[in-house]
Design a protein around this motif. Structure first.
Motif, PDB file in Angstrom:
ATOM      1  N   LYS A   1      32.798   9.141  31.260  1.00 25.92           N
ATOM      2  CA  LYS A   1      32.709   9.066  29.805  1.00 25.92           C
ATOM      3  C   LYS A   1      31.315   8.642  29.335  1.00 25.92           C
ATOM      4  O   LYS A   1      30.834   9.114  28.295  1.00 25.92           O
ATOM      5  CB  LYS A   1      33.747   8.075  29.270  1.00 25.92           C
ATOM      6  CG  LYS A   1      35.201   8.465  29.531  1.00 25.92           C
ATOM      7  CD  LYS A   1      35.591   9.727  28.788  1.00 25.92           C
ATOM      8  CE  LYS A   1      37.066  10.053  28.999  1.00 25.92           C
ATOM      9  NZ  LYS A   1      37.470  11.307  28.322  1.00 25.92           N
ATOM     10  N   ILE A   2      30.667   7.759  30.098  1.00 25.57           N
ATOM     11  CA  ILE A   2      29.402   7.174  29.632  1.00 25.57           C
ATOM     12  C   ILE A   2      28.169   7.846  30.232  1.00 25.57           C
ATOM     13  O   ILE A   2      27.158   8.042  29.548  1.00 25.57           O
ATOM     14  CB  ILE A   2      29.373   5.659  29.942  1.00 25.57           C
ATOM     15  CG1 ILE A   2      30.509   4.947  29.198  1.00 25.57           C
ATOM     16  CG2 ILE A   2      28.032   5.049  29.565  1.00 25.57           C
ATOM     17  CD1 ILE A   2      30.620   3.480  29.512  1.00 25.57           C
ATOM     18  N   VAL A   3      28.235   8.241  31.520  1.00 26.14           N
ATOM     19  CA  VAL A   3      27.025   8.692  32.220  1.00 26.14           C
ATOM     20  C   VAL A   3      27.089  10.163  32.621  1.00 26.14           C
ATOM     21  O   VAL A   3      26.288  10.984  32.175  1.00 26.14           O
ATOM     22  CB  VAL A   3      26.770   7.821  33.473  1.00 26.14           C
ATOM     23  CG1 VAL A   3      25.506   8.291  34.186  1.00 26.14           C
ATOM     24  CG2 VAL A   3      26.665   6.355  33.081  1.00 26.14           C
ATOM     25  N   TRP A   4      28.047  10.513  33.483  1.00 24.31           N
ATOM     26  CA  TRP A   4      28.028  11.833  34.127  1.00 24.31           C
ATOM     27  C   TRP A   4      28.197  12.983  33.137  1.00 24.31           C
ATOM     28  O   TRP A   4      27.559  14.023  33.276  1.00 24.31           O
ATOM     29  CB  TRP A   4      29.123  11.910  35.189  1.00 24.31           C
ATOM     30  CG  TRP A   4      28.892  10.950  36.324  1.00 24.31           C
ATOM     31  CD1 TRP A   4      27.695  10.418  36.708  1.00 24.31           C
ATOM     32  CD2 TRP A   4      29.878  10.413  37.210  1.00 24.31           C
ATOM     33  NE1 TRP A   4      27.870   9.572  37.782  1.00 24.31           N
ATOM     34  CE2 TRP A   4      29.199   9.552  38.120  1.00 24.31           C
ATOM     35  CE3 TRP A   4      31.254  10.562  37.341  1.00 24.31           C
ATOM     36  CZ2 TRP A   4      29.855   8.859  39.127  1.00 24.31           C
ATOM     37  CZ3 TRP A   4      31.919   9.878  38.348  1.00 24.31           C
ATOM     38  CH2 TRP A   4      31.225   9.035  39.225  1.00 24.31           C
ATOM     39  N   ARG A   5      29.055  12.810  32.141  1.00 27.54           N
ATOM     40  CA  ARG A   5      29.291  13.904  31.194  1.00 27.54           C
ATOM     41  C   ARG A   5      28.024  14.262  30.415  1.00 27.54           C
ATOM     42  O   ARG A   5      27.779  15.438  30.125  1.00 27.54           O
ATOM     43  CB  ARG A   5      30.421  13.522  30.227  1.00 27.54           C
ATOM     44  CG  ARG A   5      30.826  14.657  29.283  1.00 27.54           C
ATOM     45  CD  ARG A   5      32.076  14.337  28.522  1.00 27.54           C
ATOM     46  NE  ARG A   5      31.922  13.110  27.728  1.00 27.54           N
ATOM     47  CZ  ARG A   5      32.896  12.597  26.961  1.00 27.54           C
ATOM     48  NH1 ARG A   5      34.083  13.204  26.914  1.00 27.54           N
ATOM     49  NH2 ARG A   5      32.700  11.497  26.275  1.00 27.54           N
ATOM     50  N   LYS A   6      27.207  13.270  30.106  1.00 29.29           N
ATOM     51  CA  LYS A   6      25.971  13.522  29.361  1.00 29.29           C
ATOM     52  C   LYS A   6      24.933  14.230  30.220  1.00 29.29           C
ATOM     53  O   LYS A   6      24.135  15.031  29.726  1.00 29.29           O
ATOM     54  CB  LYS A   6      25.409  12.203  28.833  1.00 29.29           C
ATOM     55  CG  LYS A   6      26.289  11.530  27.789  1.00 29.29           C
ATOM     56  CD  LYS A   6      25.687  10.226  27.331  1.00 29.29           C
ATOM     57  CE  LYS A   6      26.570   9.554  26.287  1.00 29.29           C
ATOM     58  NZ  LYS A   6      25.998   8.259  25.827  1.00 29.29           N
TER      59      LYS A   6
END
Length: 279
Positions: free
Chosen positions: A24-29
């Motif tokens: 949700k915080i790192v990989w998706r971006k």
């Protein structure tokens, strides 16, 4: 330490939770929009909310248990599946079982699930007879006497006359007695052919009186002559309490003829009349 299932459940929830947060915080971006999620991330993100719900519900609200033996007859029978209220006596962490929040204490007459003191990996279920400060005695007529905390008199537990029950054990028809602890009334079973075995009481050979220490409880099975309880292995400490048994949600029969092709673990029937609140 909690049982293996609790440790596995907490571990899976933690690992999938870490993946969920990172996604949700790192990989998706960082991931290109056209690039799909790796299978292990997709599965972890899907599983985490379910695992978290199960962990919270089982650790802090209710946990199902199966009754494996007849030590609590007639209140509970082998094959009963019960719900145990986990928060009644306080909230504990699901792995190490350290107290997080104290909410209440067991009362005389409560049916409780606890970690068996000589071997905490095993869960036991019995009825609370004595609370801290009580003096509990069990006479030759198999009657309880409780000297309450801060009182200098003996209050004999209210009990009725013996009558025949519908329960057979080892070929003996058990006798039934109504018993009252405080405001709670329940039934117990007694074997008319078995004498009180005071000579094998744990640490109290030949003595049938116990003073319940602070932070501990004296418990007994309702099937008095067929129960391994505080008379034989001592008191239950606060730390071992799992919760209060509150209801039977399903009850299975396992009796079948010797020539049955069904395996022994497969139910032979459902006892719908047993579903309900535990007294």
């Amino acid at each position: 330490m909690a049982n293996t299932f609790s440790i596995i459940l907490a571990t899976i929830t933690l690992l999938t939770g870490i993946v969920w947060v990172l996604e949700k915080i790192v990989w998706r971006k960082k991931r290109l929009k056209a690039k799909p999620q790796p299978w292990w991330i997709e599965n972890s993100v899907s599983v985490f909310p379910v695992m978290l719900f199960v962990l919270v519900f089982r650790s802090f609200l209710y946990e199902p248990f199966q009754i494996p033996s007849g030590s609590m007859m007639p209140t509970l029978l082998a094959g009963d599946f019960i719900l145990v209220e986990k928060y009644t006596y306080g909230l504990k962490d699901p792995v190490w079982r350290n107290q997080l929040l104290e909410i209440g204490k067991p009362e005389r007459g409560d049916v409780v699930v606890f970690k068996y003191p000589p071997k905490p990996s095993i869960d036991y279920i019995k009825r609370v007879i004595g609370i801290p400060g009580d003096t509990v005695s069990y006479n030759a007529r198999k009657e309880l006497c409780i000297k309450k905390k801060n009182h200098h008199f003996c209050s004999v537990v209210e009990s009725s006359a013996l009558k025949e029950s519908d329960f057979l054990q080892e070929g003996v028809l058990l006798l039934q007695r109504d018993e009252k602890l405080g405001e709670m009334k329940h039934q117990i079973l007694l074997n008319p052919l078995r004498r009180d075995r005071s000579e094998v009481y744990q640490g109290y050979s030949g003595v049938n009186e116990w003073i319940v220490p602070k932070g501990h409880y004296f418990v007994m099975g309702d099937n008095r002559d067929n129960s391994a309880d505080s008379r034989y292995w001592g008191f239950v400490p606060d730390a071992n309490l799992v919760g209060k048994a509150v209801s039977i949600w399903i009850s299975f029969e396992f009796d079948r003829k010797s020539d049955s092709i069904l395996p022994s673990w497969f139910p032979s029937g459902v006892r719908f009349n047993r579903i309900g609140i535990i007294n």
